[in-house]
Design an enzyme around this catalytic site. Structure first.
Site, PDB file in Angstrom:
ATOM      1  N   HIS A 287       0.854  -1.193   0.000  1.00 15.32           N
ATOM      2  CA  HIS A 287       0.000   0.000   0.000  1.00 15.32           C
ATOM      3  C   HIS A 287       0.885   1.235   0.000  1.00 15.32           C
ATOM      4  O   HIS A 287       0.827   2.080   0.898  1.00 15.32           O
ATOM      5  CB  HIS A 287      -0.956  -0.015   1.194  1.00 15.32           C
ATOM      6  CG  HIS A 287      -2.070  -0.996   1.038  1.00 15.32           C
ATOM      7  ND1 HIS A 287      -3.224  -0.707   0.341  1.00 15.32           N
ATOM      8  CD2 HIS A 287      -2.197  -2.274   1.474  1.00 15.32           C
ATOM      9  CE1 HIS A 287      -4.021  -1.763   0.363  1.00 15.32           C
ATOM     10  NE2 HIS A 287      -3.415  -2.737   1.026  1.00 15.32           N
TER      11      HIS A 287
ATOM     12  N   ALA B 205      -1.936  -2.061  -5.263  1.00 18.72           N
ATOM     13  CA  ALA B 205      -1.778  -0.951  -4.317  1.00 18.72           C
ATOM     14  C   ALA B 205      -0.307  -0.541  -4.168  1.00 18.72           C
ATOM     15  O   ALA B 205       0.194  -0.359  -3.065  1.00 18.72           O
ATOM     16  CB  ALA B 205      -2.382  -1.291  -2.961  1.00 18.72           C
TER      17      ALA B 205
ATOM     18  N   ASP C 296      -5.963 -13.096   0.461  1.00 27.15           N
ATOM     19  CA  ASP C 296      -6.442 -11.758   0.832  1.00 27.15           C
ATOM     20  C   ASP C 296      -7.962 -11.767   0.958  1.00 27.15           C
ATOM     21  O   ASP C 296      -8.637 -10.794   0.608  1.00 27.15           O
ATOM     22  CB  ASP C 296      -5.981 -10.714  -0.194  1.00 27.15           C
ATOM     23  CG  ASP C 296      -6.112  -9.282   0.329  1.00 27.15           C
ATOM     24  OD1 ASP C 296      -6.323  -9.103   1.547  1.00 27.15           O
ATOM     25  OD2 ASP C 296      -6.030  -8.338  -0.480  1.00 27.15           O
TER      26      ASP C 296
ATOM     27  N   LEU D  53     -11.346  -2.481  -6.202  1.00 24.31           N
ATOM     28  CA  LEU D  53     -11.297  -3.866  -5.745  1.00 24.31           C
ATOM     29  C   LEU D  53     -11.036  -3.910  -4.253  1.00 24.31           C
ATOM     30  O   LEU D  53     -10.177  -3.199  -3.734  1.00 24.31           O
ATOM     31  CB  LEU D  53     -10.201  -4.637  -6.485  1.00 24.31           C
ATOM     32  CG  LEU D  53     -10.545  -5.215  -7.864  1.00 24.31           C
ATOM     33  CD1 LEU D  53      -9.311  -5.878  -8.468  1.00 24.31           C
ATOM     34  CD2 LEU D  53     -11.687  -6.199  -7.788  1.00 24.31           C
ATOM     35  N   ALA D  54     -11.784  -4.755  -3.543  1.00 26.71           N
ATOM     36  CA  ALA D  54     -11.721  -4.781  -2.074  1.00 26.71           C
ATOM     37  C   ALA D  54     -11.414  -6.188  -1.593  1.00 26.71           C
ATOM     38  O   ALA D  54     -12.304  -6.914  -1.160  1.00 26.71           O
ATOM     39  CB  ALA D  54     -13.041  -4.290  -1.490  1.00 26.71           C
ATOM     40  N   GLY D  55     -10.145  -6.577  -1.669  1.00 22.61           N
ATOM     41  CA  GLY D  55      -9.803  -7.923  -1.231  1.00 22.61           C
ATOM     42  C   GLY D  55     -10.428  -8.950  -2.154  1.00 22.61           C
ATOM     43  O   GLY D  55     -10.896  -8.646  -3.258  1.00 22.61           O
TER      44      GLY D  55
END
Length: 395
Positions: A208, A233, A287, A320-322
């Site tokens: 990140h 990220a 993830d 995108l979230a995991g």
């Protein structure tokens, strides 16, 4: 327990016709000759014999980066949530894992740390049957809160902090020393001091981050040996600006995570990553979030609403979230769909992650003295046929 006639994934990272002898929770002997040395009481009435003909015998998978599944998240801060995650992951063949937190308020992080400690210490005594059905909790992976705002992904911006070792010390004290891995952005003020202060107390990981090549390389020279979900990220890999990816490629001791769920990374990039880094440095992760194993709809991740449709999980803005995929399916996807050799993919989900966090003395391979965490997998279809956890057959 004796497991016969299967192709066993040995410590040379190759398959050999072999036999595995299990006594109690541990592997007592492994042999490629058909009969392990030291095998005793083979025909006794209490001995369980499994015929693994037509199957691959694999070590239980090790996922060092997952946030949850089955409607639960490690940031719930509840031992019951940990138990549900551990039980479901074990049935999916993930017999060891790191409880992964997110960028959430500090008190929630500390609550999650307390929950892991409580689960590990108390549940094996108070709820021994449920505890034995659940994956090993190898420790805590803190994904944040020391991350770059512009590369926050699905993390909540309001809870981002600047790097400081004091929070890690507090987490270690609260969890009983269970923090194993920390994801952070090395370009942030205070990051270099934190690296120096923490030393080798935990595994530090770049992620990140908007770090360029030089900044990432400097962090790795100071002792950072891990990269969190490579490509996602972070700065892209460009021919004049190779970023984090290029820095990691130039540091032979640096391991890199990949989310191989069919969405986060193109198949060509996964194949090229194995060529660039070698199978010994790639770590497959899921993830996964609480929506893994759940129907489509609205879920939650790090105090934000997440929208699930099939394999895809996004924030309201489309970020995108995991993932909603478990590690076993990631491995199977790599082998069946994109052509990664079985030996390479299995190594990336067993030995490599275990070694990365220093858990390879107990899990991650089929060897005498290690936990008897084993998977029987159909050689042709790669369907998971049987899970053995701590020497006990699940299901």
């Amino acid at each position: 327990m004796i497991i016969r006639n299967g192709k066993v994934f040995m410590e040379d990272f190759q398959f050999h016709p072999g036999t595995v002898l299990v006594q109690g929770e541990r592997i007592a002997a492994v042999s490629s000759s058909g009969k392990p040395e030291g095998e005793k009481a083979e025909n006794s009435s209490h001995e369980v014999s499994l015929d693994a003909k037509g199957c691959l015998v694999l070590p239980g998978f090790v996922d060092i980066h997952l946030h949850g599944c089955a409607g639960c998240d490690f940031c719930d801060g509840e031992p019951e949530s940990i138990a549900k995650i551990a039980e479901r992951e074990a049935l999916w063949g993930v017999t060891s894992l790191c409880a992964t937190t997110m960028t959430v308020p500090e008190e929630r992080l500390l609550q999650a740390a307390r929950a892991v400690k409580t689960y590990d210490r108390n549940w094996r005594e108070k709820e021994p049957e449920r505890w034995r059905r659940g994956s090993h909790i190898l420790g805590i992976h803190m994904e944040g809160p020391f991350i770059a705002r512009e590369k926050k992904g699905a993390q909540k911006e309001e809870d981002i902090q600047l790097p400081r070792a004091s929070l890690i010390y507090k987490m270690q004290e609260t969890s009983g020393g269970r923090v194993k891995l920390l994801t952070f952005a090395p370009e942030l003020p205070g990051a270099e001091q934190m690296i120096r202060e923490l030393g080798e107390a935990i595994v530090l990981s770049v992620g990140h981050t908007g770090a360029d090549y030089d900044t990432a390389l400097n962090a790795m020279r100071l002792g950072v040996k891990h990269v969190t979900h490579l490509y996602n990220a972070m700065t892209p890999y460009e021919h004049r600006a190779p970023g984090v990816v290029g820095a990691a490629a130039d540091m032979p001791e640096t391991a890199v995570e990949l989310i191989a769920d069919g969405l986060h990374i193109h198949p060509s990039v996964i194949r090229s990553t194995y060529r660039m880094f070698g199978e010994q440095r790639v770590i497959l992760i899921s993830d996964s979030m609480r929506a893994a194993g759940m129907p489509d709809g609205v879920s939650e991740l790090g105090e934000q609403s997440v929208y699930i449709h099939g394999k895809k999980a996004t924030l309201a803005d489309g970020t995108l979230a995991g993932s909603v995929t478990n590690l076993y399916d990631c491995v199977r996807y790599c082998i069946k769909e994109i052509g990664i050799p079985t030996e390479s993919a299995v190594r990336s989900a067993t030995s490599n992650p275990a070694r990365a966090i220093g858990a390879d003395r107990e899990v991650g391979s089929i060897a005498k003295g290690k936990y008897a965490d084993l998977l029987l997998v159909d050689e042709k279809t790669l369907e998971l046929e049987q899970v053995i956890l701590r020497g006990r057959i699940l299901g």
